[in-house]
Design a protein around this motif. Structure first.
Motif, PDB file in Angstrom:
ATOM      1  N   ASP A   1     -17.060  25.551-157.528  1.00 43.55           N
ATOM      2  CA  ASP A   1     -17.690  26.845-157.761  1.00 43.55           C
ATOM      3  C   ASP A   1     -16.952  27.950-157.005  1.00 43.55           C
ATOM      4  N   GLN A   2     -16.632  27.703-155.736  1.00 38.88           N
ATOM      5  CA  GLN A   2     -15.920  28.698-154.944  1.00 38.88           C
ATOM      6  C   GLN A   2     -14.511  28.946-155.492  1.00 38.88           C
TER       7      GLN A   2
ATOM      8  N   ALA B   1     -13.422  34.113-161.863  1.00 34.79           N
ATOM      9  CA  ALA B   1     -14.651  33.901-162.628  1.00 34.79           C
ATOM     10  C   ALA B   1     -15.810  34.358-161.746  1.00 34.79           C
ATOM     11  N   GLY B   2     -16.253  35.591-161.937  1.00 39.18           N
ATOM     12  CA  GLY B   2     -17.208  36.203-161.021  1.00 39.18           C
ATOM     13  C   GLY B   2     -18.497  35.435-160.842  1.00 39.18           C
ATOM     14  N   ALA B   3     -18.938  34.742-161.877  1.00 39.27           N
ATOM     15  CA  ALA B   3     -20.181  33.978-161.788  1.00 39.27           C
ATOM     16  C   ALA B   3     -19.945  32.553-161.305  1.00 39.27           C
ATOM     17  N   GLY B   4     -18.715  32.210-160.971  1.00 41.18           N
ATOM     18  CA  GLY B   4     -18.414  30.856-160.528  1.00 41.18           C
ATOM     19  C   GLY B   4     -18.398  29.890-161.696  1.00 41.18           C
ATOM     20  N   SER B   5     -18.708  28.632-161.418  1.00 40.15           N
ATOM     21  CA  SER B   5     -18.747  27.613-162.464  1.00 40.15           C
ATOM     22  C   SER B   5     -19.951  27.846-163.366  1.00 40.15           C
TER      23      SER B   5
ATOM     24  N   CYS C   1     -15.812  27.668-166.783  1.00 43.25           N
ATOM     25  CA  CYS C   1     -16.188  29.028-166.368  1.00 43.25           C
ATOM     26  C   CYS C   1     -16.211  29.898-167.610  1.00 43.25           C
TER      27      CYS C   1
ATOM     28  N   HIS D   1     -13.531  28.629-158.661  1.00 47.28           N
ATOM     29  CA  HIS D   1     -13.648  29.440-159.872  1.00 47.28           C
ATOM     30  C   HIS D   1     -13.825  30.919-159.525  1.00 47.28           C
ATOM     31  N   ARG D   2     -14.626  31.190-158.492  1.00 53.58           N
ATOM     32  CA  ARG D   2     -14.801  32.577-158.072  1.00 53.58           C
ATOM     33  C   ARG D   2     -13.484  33.158-157.547  1.00 53.58           C
TER      34      ARG D   2
END
Length: 400
Positions: free
Chosen positions: A208-209, A216-220, A255, A211-212
Protein backbone atom coordinates in the motif's frame (compact mmCIF):
# COMPACT_ATOMS: atom_id res chain seq x y z
CA UNK A 1 18.21 -17.27 -2.49
CA UNK A 2 16.22 -16.97 -5.74
CA UNK A 3 16.97 -13.97 -7.93
CA UNK A 4 15.11 -10.83 -6.87
CA UNK A 5 13.50 -12.41 -3.80
CA UNK A 6 14.67 -11.13 -0.41
CA UNK A 7 17.84 -9.27 0.39
CA UNK A 8 16.38 -5.83 1.12
CA UNK A 9 14.08 -4.05 3.58
CA UNK A 10 10.81 -2.18 3.37
CA UNK A 11 12.51 1.05 4.40
CA UNK A 12 15.18 0.76 1.70
CA UNK A 13 12.70 -0.07 -1.04
CA UNK A 14 10.31 2.75 -0.12
CA UNK A 15 13.19 5.23 -0.02
CA UNK A 16 14.12 4.29 -3.58
CA UNK A 17 10.64 4.87 -5.03
CA UNK A 18 9.64 8.12 -6.74
CA UNK A 19 6.37 9.42 -8.23
CA UNK A 20 5.76 7.96 -11.69
CA UNK A 21 7.24 10.13 -14.42
CA UNK A 22 5.57 8.75 -17.56
CA UNK A 23 2.09 10.15 -16.95
CA UNK A 24 -0.72 9.20 -19.34
CA UNK A 25 -2.95 12.12 -20.39
CA UNK A 26 -6.49 12.46 -19.07
CA UNK A 27 -9.53 11.54 -21.13
CA UNK A 28 -10.31 14.50 -23.40
CA UNK A 29 -13.58 16.43 -23.61
CA UNK A 30 -13.95 15.28 -27.22
CA UNK A 31 -13.72 11.64 -26.15
CA UNK A 32 -16.39 12.13 -23.49
CA UNK A 33 -18.67 13.70 -26.11
CA UNK A 34 -18.06 10.70 -28.37
CA UNK A 35 -19.04 8.38 -25.51
CA UNK A 36 -22.37 10.16 -25.11
CA UNK A 37 -22.94 10.02 -28.87
CA UNK A 38 -22.22 6.28 -28.91
CA UNK A 39 -24.63 5.71 -26.03
CA UNK A 40 -27.35 7.58 -27.91
CA UNK A 41 -26.80 5.44 -31.01
CA UNK A 42 -27.27 2.31 -28.92
CA UNK A 43 -30.30 3.83 -27.17
CA UNK A 44 -31.93 4.54 -30.53
CA UNK A 45 -31.26 0.97 -31.67
CA UNK A 46 -32.90 -0.29 -28.46
CA UNK A 47 -35.87 2.03 -28.85
CA UNK A 48 -35.59 3.86 -25.52
CA UNK A 49 -36.10 7.56 -24.82
CA UNK A 50 -33.49 7.96 -22.10
CA UNK A 51 -30.71 6.23 -20.18
CA UNK A 52 -30.37 6.45 -16.39
CA UNK A 53 -26.85 6.04 -14.99
CA UNK A 54 -26.39 6.06 -11.24
CA UNK A 55 -23.22 6.91 -9.31
CA UNK A 56 -20.45 4.40 -9.97
CA UNK A 57 -18.05 3.42 -12.73
CA UNK A 58 -20.41 4.26 -15.59
CA UNK A 59 -21.11 7.78 -14.29
CA UNK A 60 -17.34 8.22 -14.08
CA UNK A 61 -17.07 6.95 -17.67
CA UNK A 62 -19.64 9.33 -19.12
CA UNK A 63 -19.46 12.40 -16.87
CA UNK A 64 -16.13 12.22 -15.03
CA UNK A 65 -17.85 11.98 -11.62
CA UNK A 66 -15.99 9.38 -9.56
CA UNK A 67 -18.50 8.98 -6.73
CA UNK A 68 -19.68 5.60 -5.55
CA UNK A 69 -23.34 4.81 -5.03
CA UNK A 70 -25.00 5.63 -1.70
CA UNK A 71 -28.54 5.79 -0.30
CA UNK A 72 -28.98 9.24 -1.90
CA UNK A 73 -29.70 9.29 -5.61
CA UNK A 74 -26.91 10.79 -7.72
CA UNK A 75 -27.59 9.98 -11.35
CA UNK A 76 -27.46 11.12 -14.95
CA UNK A 77 -30.45 11.05 -17.27
CA UNK A 78 -29.22 10.98 -20.86
CA UNK A 79 -32.01 11.76 -23.35
CA UNK A 80 -31.82 10.87 -27.03
CA UNK A 81 -31.25 14.56 -27.75
CA UNK A 82 -30.46 17.60 -25.66
CA UNK A 83 -28.29 18.13 -22.60
CA UNK A 84 -27.78 15.36 -20.08
CA UNK A 85 -29.48 15.93 -16.73
CA UNK A 86 -27.53 15.41 -13.49
CA UNK A 87 -29.69 14.73 -10.45
CA UNK A 88 -27.99 15.34 -7.12
CA UNK A 89 -28.68 16.31 -3.50
CA UNK A 90 -28.66 20.10 -3.23
CA UNK A 91 -26.01 20.14 -0.51
CA UNK A 92 -23.61 18.24 -2.81
CA UNK A 93 -23.77 20.78 -5.65
CA UNK A 94 -20.32 22.25 -5.12
CA UNK A 95 -18.66 18.84 -4.91
CA UNK A 96 -20.47 17.68 -8.05
CA UNK A 97 -19.51 20.75 -10.06
CA UNK A 98 -15.86 20.27 -9.03
CA UNK A 99 -15.78 16.86 -10.72
CA UNK A 100 -18.32 17.16 -13.55
CA UNK A 101 -16.58 17.06 -16.95
CA UNK A 102 -19.54 17.38 -19.33
CA UNK A 103 -22.06 20.11 -20.06
CA UNK A 104 -25.21 19.13 -18.17
CA UNK A 105 -28.39 20.49 -16.63
CA UNK A 106 -28.22 20.22 -12.81
CA UNK A 107 -31.43 19.32 -10.98
CA UNK A 108 -31.10 19.34 -7.23
CA UNK A 109 -33.26 17.86 -4.51
CA UNK A 110 -33.61 18.55 -0.80
CA UNK A 111 -33.58 15.85 1.85
CA UNK A 112 -37.38 15.84 2.23
CA UNK A 113 -38.03 15.63 -1.54
CA UNK A 114 -38.37 12.62 -3.83
CA UNK A 115 -35.47 12.62 -6.35
CA UNK A 116 -37.21 10.06 -8.55
CA UNK A 117 -39.80 12.66 -9.50
CA UNK A 118 -36.92 14.62 -11.08
CA UNK A 119 -36.07 11.58 -13.20
CA UNK A 120 -39.68 11.28 -14.31
CA UNK A 121 -39.87 15.01 -15.09
CA UNK A 122 -36.69 14.84 -17.20
CA UNK A 123 -38.06 11.89 -19.14
CA UNK A 124 -41.52 13.37 -19.68
CA UNK A 125 -40.03 16.63 -20.98
CA UNK A 126 -38.76 14.61 -23.91
CA UNK A 127 -42.15 12.99 -24.46
CA UNK A 128 -41.04 9.49 -23.69
CA UNK A 129 -41.72 6.68 -21.25
CA UNK A 130 -39.14 4.02 -22.17
CA UNK A 131 -36.13 4.21 -19.83
CA UNK A 132 -32.97 2.08 -19.98
CA UNK A 133 -31.64 1.55 -16.45
CA UNK A 134 -27.97 1.09 -15.52
CA UNK A 135 -27.48 -2.64 -14.75
CA UNK A 136 -25.42 -1.69 -11.69
CA UNK A 137 -28.30 0.29 -10.20
CA UNK A 138 -29.61 -1.01 -6.88
CA UNK A 139 -33.15 -2.38 -6.77
CA UNK A 140 -34.01 0.64 -4.63
CA UNK A 141 -33.64 2.83 -7.73
CA UNK A 142 -36.03 0.66 -9.73
CA UNK A 143 -38.45 0.65 -6.80
CA UNK A 144 -38.15 4.43 -6.38
CA UNK A 145 -39.05 4.99 -10.02
CA UNK A 146 -42.05 2.68 -9.78
CA UNK A 147 -43.18 4.35 -6.56
CA UNK A 148 -43.74 7.63 -8.41
CA UNK A 149 -46.73 6.07 -10.18
CA UNK A 150 -45.48 7.29 -13.53
CA UNK A 151 -46.19 5.21 -16.60
CA UNK A 152 -42.64 4.04 -17.24
CA UNK A 153 -41.31 1.07 -19.14
CA UNK A 154 -37.94 0.26 -17.55
CA UNK A 155 -35.50 -1.83 -19.58
CA UNK A 156 -32.06 -3.28 -18.91
CA UNK A 157 -29.29 -0.98 -20.23
CA UNK A 158 -26.58 -3.67 -20.22
CA UNK A 159 -26.24 -3.70 -24.01
CA UNK A 160 -25.81 0.09 -24.02
CA UNK A 161 -23.27 0.22 -21.20
CA UNK A 162 -21.23 -2.74 -22.42
CA UNK A 163 -21.50 -1.47 -25.98
CA UNK A 164 -19.76 1.72 -24.86
CA UNK A 165 -17.30 0.55 -22.20
CA UNK A 166 -16.10 -2.86 -23.44
CA UNK A 167 -13.82 -1.54 -26.17
CA UNK A 168 -11.17 0.79 -24.81
CA UNK A 169 -9.78 3.78 -26.67
CA UNK A 170 -6.09 4.53 -27.08
CA UNK A 171 -6.36 7.02 -24.20
CA UNK A 172 -7.90 4.40 -21.93
CA UNK A 173 -5.24 1.85 -22.87
CA UNK A 174 -2.54 4.38 -21.96
CA UNK A 175 -4.05 5.01 -18.51
CA UNK A 176 -4.32 1.28 -17.88
CA UNK A 177 -0.75 0.77 -19.06
CA UNK A 178 0.50 3.30 -16.53
CA UNK A 179 -1.43 1.66 -13.69
CA UNK A 180 -0.09 -1.78 -14.58
CA UNK A 181 3.49 -0.55 -14.92
CA UNK A 182 3.23 1.01 -11.47
CA UNK A 183 1.87 -2.15 -9.88
CA UNK A 184 4.49 -4.34 -11.54
CA UNK A 185 7.19 -2.14 -10.02
CA UNK A 186 5.52 -2.44 -6.61
CA UNK A 187 5.39 -6.23 -7.05
CA UNK A 188 9.11 -6.27 -7.83
CA UNK A 189 9.90 -4.25 -4.71
CA UNK A 190 7.63 -6.41 -2.54
CA UNK A 191 9.54 -9.55 -3.50
CA UNK A 192 12.77 -7.93 -2.33
CA UNK A 193 11.55 -7.31 1.25
CA UNK A 194 10.66 -10.96 1.95
CA UNK A 195 12.51 -12.61 4.83
CA UNK A 196 11.85 -15.54 7.17
CA UNK A 197 9.15 -14.62 9.68
CA UNK A 198 7.74 -11.62 7.82
CA UNK A 199 3.95 -11.55 8.04
CA UNK A 200 1.38 -11.20 5.28
CA UNK A 201 0.16 -8.04 7.02
CA UNK A 202 3.60 -6.44 6.88
CA UNK A 203 3.82 -7.16 3.15
CA UNK A 204 0.34 -5.74 2.52
CA UNK A 205 1.24 -2.57 4.40
CA UNK A 206 4.42 -2.18 2.35
CA UNK A 207 2.52 -2.68 -0.92
CA UNK A 208 0.00 0.00 0.00
CA UNK A 209 2.78 2.44 0.91
CA UNK A 210 4.71 1.60 -2.26
CA UNK A 211 1.66 2.23 -4.45
CA UNK A 212 1.32 5.64 -2.80
CA UNK A 213 5.01 6.35 -3.32
CA UNK A 214 4.79 5.75 -7.09
CA UNK A 215 1.77 8.03 -7.38
CA UNK A 216 -1.38 6.01 -6.69
CA UNK A 217 -2.84 8.51 -4.24
CA UNK A 218 -5.36 6.08 -2.76
CA UNK A 219 -2.76 3.34 -2.35
CA UNK A 220 -3.67 -0.24 -3.21
CA UNK A 221 -7.21 -0.77 -4.43
CA UNK A 222 -6.90 -4.30 -3.00
CA UNK A 223 -4.09 -6.59 -1.88
CA UNK A 224 -3.93 -10.36 -1.40
CA UNK A 225 -0.76 -11.80 0.14
CA UNK A 226 -0.66 -15.55 0.77
CA UNK A 227 2.09 -17.87 1.97
CA UNK A 228 2.33 -21.66 1.87
CA UNK A 229 -0.92 -23.62 2.11
CA UNK A 230 -2.99 -20.41 1.98
CA UNK A 231 -2.03 -20.05 -1.70
CA UNK A 232 -4.36 -23.00 -2.41
CA UNK A 233 -7.32 -20.67 -1.77
CA UNK A 234 -7.85 -18.25 -4.70
CA UNK A 235 -8.70 -15.33 -2.41
CA UNK A 236 -6.77 -16.47 0.64
CA UNK A 237 -7.53 -17.38 4.24
CA UNK A 238 -8.29 -15.10 7.19
CA UNK A 239 -5.56 -14.28 9.69
CA UNK A 240 -1.84 -13.68 9.47
CA UNK A 241 0.77 -16.05 8.07
CA UNK A 242 4.49 -15.95 8.67
CA UNK A 243 6.86 -16.73 5.84
CA UNK A 244 8.93 -19.90 6.03
CA UNK A 245 11.62 -21.38 3.81
CA UNK A 246 10.08 -23.32 0.93
CA UNK A 247 6.73 -21.52 1.06
CA UNK A 248 4.91 -20.66 -2.12
CA UNK A 249 4.27 -16.90 -2.19
CA UNK A 250 1.25 -15.45 -4.02
CA UNK A 251 0.78 -11.67 -4.23
CA UNK A 252 -2.19 -10.18 -6.10
CA UNK A 253 -2.63 -6.41 -6.02
CA UNK A 254 -3.51 -3.32 -8.00
CA UNK A 255 -4.06 0.43 -8.03
CA UNK A 256 -5.94 3.04 -10.05
CA UNK A 257 -4.79 5.80 -12.40
CA UNK A 258 -7.55 8.33 -13.13
CA UNK A 259 -10.01 5.57 -12.24
CA UNK A 260 -8.48 2.86 -14.46
CA UNK A 261 -7.36 -0.34 -12.73
CA UNK A 262 -4.34 -2.59 -12.58
CA UNK A 263 -4.51 -6.14 -11.20
CA UNK A 264 -1.34 -8.26 -11.31
CA UNK A 265 -0.47 -11.53 -9.59
CA UNK A 266 2.96 -13.08 -9.13
CA UNK A 267 3.63 -16.52 -7.63
CA UNK A 268 7.06 -17.84 -6.68
CA UNK A 269 8.84 -19.82 -3.96
CA UNK A 270 10.74 -18.39 -1.03
CA UNK A 271 13.78 -20.64 -1.30
CA UNK A 272 14.15 -23.61 -3.59
CA UNK A 273 11.14 -24.98 -5.46
CA UNK A 274 10.28 -28.64 -5.16
CA UNK A 275 9.81 -30.72 -8.31
CA UNK A 276 6.03 -30.57 -7.82
CA UNK A 277 5.98 -26.81 -7.32
CA UNK A 278 8.06 -26.40 -10.47
CA UNK A 279 5.80 -28.74 -12.50
CA UNK A 280 2.61 -26.92 -11.52
CA UNK A 281 4.20 -23.50 -12.09
CA UNK A 282 5.32 -24.60 -15.58
CA UNK A 283 1.81 -25.80 -16.44
CA UNK A 284 0.34 -22.50 -15.24
CA UNK A 285 2.83 -20.57 -17.37
CA UNK A 286 1.95 -22.70 -20.42
CA UNK A 287 -1.80 -22.28 -19.85
CA UNK A 288 -1.45 -18.50 -19.58
CA UNK A 289 0.48 -18.44 -22.87
CA UNK A 290 -2.20 -20.58 -24.55
CA UNK A 291 -4.96 -18.21 -23.43
CA UNK A 292 -3.00 -15.28 -24.84
CA UNK A 293 -2.54 -17.04 -28.19
CA UNK A 294 -6.30 -17.68 -28.43
CA UNK A 295 -7.20 -14.00 -27.93
CA UNK A 296 -7.89 -12.61 -31.38
CA UNK A 297 -10.58 -10.48 -33.01
CA UNK A 298 -13.62 -12.43 -34.16
CA UNK A 299 -13.06 -15.35 -31.80
CA UNK A 300 -15.56 -15.99 -28.99
CA UNK A 301 -14.74 -14.97 -25.43
CA UNK A 302 -14.67 -18.59 -24.34
CA UNK A 303 -11.76 -19.43 -26.68
CA UNK A 304 -8.95 -18.37 -24.29
CA UNK A 305 -10.60 -20.30 -21.45
CA UNK A 306 -10.89 -23.36 -23.68
CA UNK A 307 -7.22 -23.08 -24.65
CA UNK A 308 -5.98 -22.76 -21.07
CA UNK A 309 -8.04 -25.74 -19.90
CA UNK A 310 -6.77 -27.89 -22.78
CA UNK A 311 -3.20 -27.35 -21.55
CA UNK A 312 -4.12 -28.27 -17.99
CA UNK A 313 -6.11 -31.34 -19.02
CA UNK A 314 -3.19 -32.56 -21.13
CA UNK A 315 -0.99 -32.07 -18.06
CA UNK A 316 -3.19 -34.36 -15.98
CA UNK A 317 -5.24 -31.71 -14.16
CA UNK A 318 -8.99 -31.20 -14.05
CA UNK A 319 -10.84 -31.72 -16.29
CA UNK A 320 -13.39 -28.93 -16.16
CA UNK A 321 -13.42 -27.24 -12.72
CA UNK A 322 -12.18 -30.29 -10.81
CA UNK A 323 -9.16 -30.02 -8.54
CA UNK A 324 -6.25 -30.20 -8.82
CA UNK A 325 -6.92 -27.80 -11.66
CA UNK A 326 -8.49 -24.47 -12.56
CA UNK A 327 -11.50 -23.66 -10.32
CA UNK A 328 -12.70 -20.45 -12.01
CA UNK A 329 -12.80 -18.57 -15.31
CA UNK A 330 -9.56 -17.73 -17.10
CA UNK A 331 -10.10 -13.97 -17.11
CA UNK A 332 -12.28 -10.93 -16.60
CA UNK A 333 -12.68 -7.64 -18.39
CA UNK A 334 -11.06 -4.62 -16.75
CA UNK A 335 -11.20 -0.84 -17.03
CA UNK A 336 -12.96 1.59 -14.71
CA UNK A 337 -14.23 -1.50 -12.86
CA UNK A 338 -11.73 -4.11 -11.76
CA UNK A 339 -14.10 -6.84 -12.97
CA UNK A 340 -16.32 -5.91 -15.90
CA UNK A 341 -17.85 -7.43 -19.01
CA UNK A 342 -17.04 -9.33 -21.07
CA UNK A 343 -15.46 -12.40 -19.41
CA UNK A 344 -13.19 -15.18 -20.62
CA UNK A 345 -15.33 -18.07 -19.45
CA UNK A 346 -16.82 -21.25 -20.87
CA UNK A 347 -20.02 -20.63 -22.80
CA UNK A 348 -19.49 -16.90 -23.37
CA UNK A 349 -19.93 -16.42 -27.11
CA UNK A 350 -19.34 -12.65 -27.10
CA UNK A 351 -17.18 -11.84 -30.11
CA UNK A 352 -13.75 -10.50 -29.21
CA UNK A 353 -13.05 -7.09 -30.75
CA UNK A 354 -10.11 -4.65 -30.80
CA UNK A 355 -9.84 -2.62 -27.60
CA UNK A 356 -11.29 -5.27 -25.29
CA UNK A 357 -9.10 -5.76 -22.21
CA UNK A 358 -8.81 -8.83 -19.99
CA UNK A 359 -6.96 -10.42 -17.14
CA UNK A 360 -5.24 -13.71 -18.02
CA UNK A 361 -5.12 -15.83 -14.85
CA UNK A 362 -5.85 -19.55 -15.27
CA UNK A 363 -4.97 -20.35 -11.64
CA UNK A 364 -4.04 -23.90 -10.65
CA UNK A 365 -5.11 -25.11 -7.20
CA UNK A 366 -3.62 -28.21 -5.56
CA UNK A 367 -6.02 -28.62 -2.62
CA UNK A 368 -4.57 -28.31 0.90
CA UNK A 369 -1.06 -27.84 -0.49
CA UNK A 370 -0.51 -24.77 -2.68
CA UNK A 371 -1.75 -22.78 -5.65
CA UNK A 372 -0.16 -20.91 -8.53
CA UNK A 373 -1.74 -17.87 -10.16
CA UNK A 374 0.10 -15.88 -12.80
CA UNK A 375 -1.97 -12.86 -13.75
CA UNK A 376 -1.12 -10.35 -16.41
CA UNK A 377 -3.45 -8.29 -18.57
CA UNK A 378 -3.85 -8.25 -22.32
CA UNK A 379 -5.94 -6.51 -24.94
CA UNK A 380 -7.29 -7.38 -28.37
CA UNK A 381 -5.59 -5.70 -31.32
CA UNK A 382 -6.61 -5.59 -34.98
CA UNK A 383 -4.58 -8.74 -35.66
CA UNK A 384 -4.33 -10.62 -32.35
CA UNK A 385 -3.39 -9.77 -28.80
CA UNK A 386 -0.90 -7.61 -26.89
CA UNK A 387 0.32 -7.76 -23.30
CA UNK A 388 0.18 -4.77 -20.98
CA UNK A 389 2.91 -6.43 -18.89
CA UNK A 390 5.18 -9.30 -19.81
CA UNK A 391 4.41 -12.58 -18.01
CA UNK A 392 6.52 -13.76 -15.10
CA UNK A 393 9.94 -14.95 -16.19
CA UNK A 394 10.33 -18.07 -14.02
CA UNK A 395 9.49 -19.47 -10.61
CA UNK A 396 12.88 -18.53 -9.17
CA UNK A 397 13.47 -15.24 -11.05
CA UNK A 398 9.99 -13.71 -11.12
CA UNK A 399 11.10 -10.35 -12.47
CA UNK A 400 13.80 -11.49 -14.86
Amino acid sequence: MSKGIGGSTAAAELAALRPWQDQAPAISAAERTARLDRARQLMAAMGVNALLINAGASLHYFAGVSWGASERLVAMVLPLSGRPVLICPAFERGSLEAELLIDADLRLWQEDEDPYLLVVDALQEKGGHRLALDPQAAFAIYAGLKRTGASLEILDATSIIDGCRARKSAAELALMQQAKNMTLEVQRRAARILAPGITTGEVKYFIDQAHRAVGAGAGSTFCIVQFGQATAYPHGLPGEQRLQEGDMVLIDTGCRVQGYHSDITRTYVFGNATAEQQRIWDLEHEAQAAAFAALRPGAPCHAPDDAARAVLTKGGLGPDYRLPGLPHRTGHGIGLSIHEAPYLVRGDKTELAPGMCFSNEPMIVVPDRFGVRLEDHMYVTETGAAWFTQPQHSIDAPFG
